[in-house]
Design a protein around this motif. Structure first.
Motif, short mmCIF file in Angstrom:
data_model
loop_
_atom_site.label_atom_id
_atom_site.label_comp_id
_atom_site.label_asym_id
_atom_site.label_seq_id
_atom_site.Cartn_x
_atom_site.Cartn_y
_atom_site.Cartn_z
N ASP A 1 -30.86 -15.74 10.71
CA ASP A 1 -32.05 -15.39 11.73
C ASP A 1 -32.41 -14.04 11.74
O ASP A 1 -33.49 -13.57 11.88
CB ASP A 1 -31.88 -15.98 13.09
CG ASP A 1 -31.63 -17.60 13.01
OD1 ASP A 1 -32.15 -18.20 11.85
OD2 ASP A 1 -31.31 -18.10 13.89
N MET A 2 -31.27 -13.12 12.29
CA MET A 2 -31.59 -11.70 12.44
C MET A 2 -31.90 -10.77 11.10
O MET A 2 -32.80 -10.35 11.31
CB MET A 2 -30.13 -11.00 12.67
CG MET A 2 -30.27 -9.52 12.59
SD MET A 2 -28.94 -8.96 13.51
CE MET A 2 -28.84 -9.18 15.00
N SER A 3 -31.40 -11.28 9.96
CA SER A 3 -31.97 -10.74 8.82
C SER A 3 -33.43 -11.01 8.46
O SER A 3 -34.12 -10.18 8.01
CB SER A 3 -31.17 -11.31 7.46
OG SER A 3 -31.53 -10.63 6.24
N TYR A 4 -33.77 -12.18 8.71
CA TYR A 4 -35.21 -12.76 8.32
C TYR A 4 -36.18 -11.88 9.62
O TYR A 4 -37.08 -11.47 8.94
CB TYR A 4 -35.16 -14.09 8.45
CG TYR A 4 -36.67 -14.73 8.62
CD1 TYR A 4 -37.29 -14.96 7.37
CD2 TYR A 4 -37.44 -14.76 9.70
CE1 TYR A 4 -38.53 -15.45 7.39
CE2 TYR A 4 -38.80 -15.59 9.64
CZ TYR A 4 -39.38 -15.68 8.50
OH TYR A 4 -40.68 -16.21 8.61
N ASP A 5 -35.65 -11.98 10.75
CA ASP A 5 -36.39 -11.19 11.55
C ASP A 5 -36.72 -9.66 11.35
O ASP A 5 -37.74 -9.06 11.50
CB ASP A 5 -36.04 -11.42 13.15
CG ASP A 5 -36.17 -13.03 13.55
OD1 ASP A 5 -36.86 -13.61 12.78
OD2 ASP A 5 -35.32 -13.29 14.60
#
Length: 121
Positions: free
Chosen positions: A98-102
């Protein structure tokens, strides 16, 4: 392999696509043409996923989990690699995805964001 849900979860992200980079022998997950995850192997061909991460959180994860290491063949400050045969809990890996995508999405142009979101930015 552990984390059987990994491919489906990465592709569930809005606008996410995957491709295979033959010269890297790795599957990449992209949004807006930018990579947010890469699944491949290390120098010993052990399965890993590499994800973009906030530098402070990145360091914390590496201290907490022996199966999370600096990004393999990536910027060591902004990327982590996680061994897919390790013991990192599912919810931590999902949080990392999730963090990487965001982090990747927030750097996309407004035009690209509109394409991904269908006009909503």
């Amino acid at each position: 392999m552990k984390y059987e849900w990994l491919d489906e979860y990465c592709l569930s992200k809005k606008g996410a696509i995957k491709d295979f980079k033959e010269e890297w022998d790795a599957t990449r997950y992209l949004v807006g043409g930018k990579m947010f995850a890469m699944k491949g192997g290390d120098k010993d061909n052990k399965a890993i996923i590499t994800l973009k991460c906030d530098p402070i959180f990145s360091h914390s994860l590496r201290e907490q989990y022996q199966h999370i290491v600096p990004g393999y063949y990536m910027n060591k400050e902004h990327w982590n690699s996680l061994y897919l045969d390790g013991d990192v809990p599912d919810d931590i890996l999902k949080q990392m995805i999730d963090m990487s995508y965001d982090l990747v999405v927030e750097k996309l142009s407004k035009k690209m964001l509109k394409e991904i979101t269908g006009g909503f930015v």
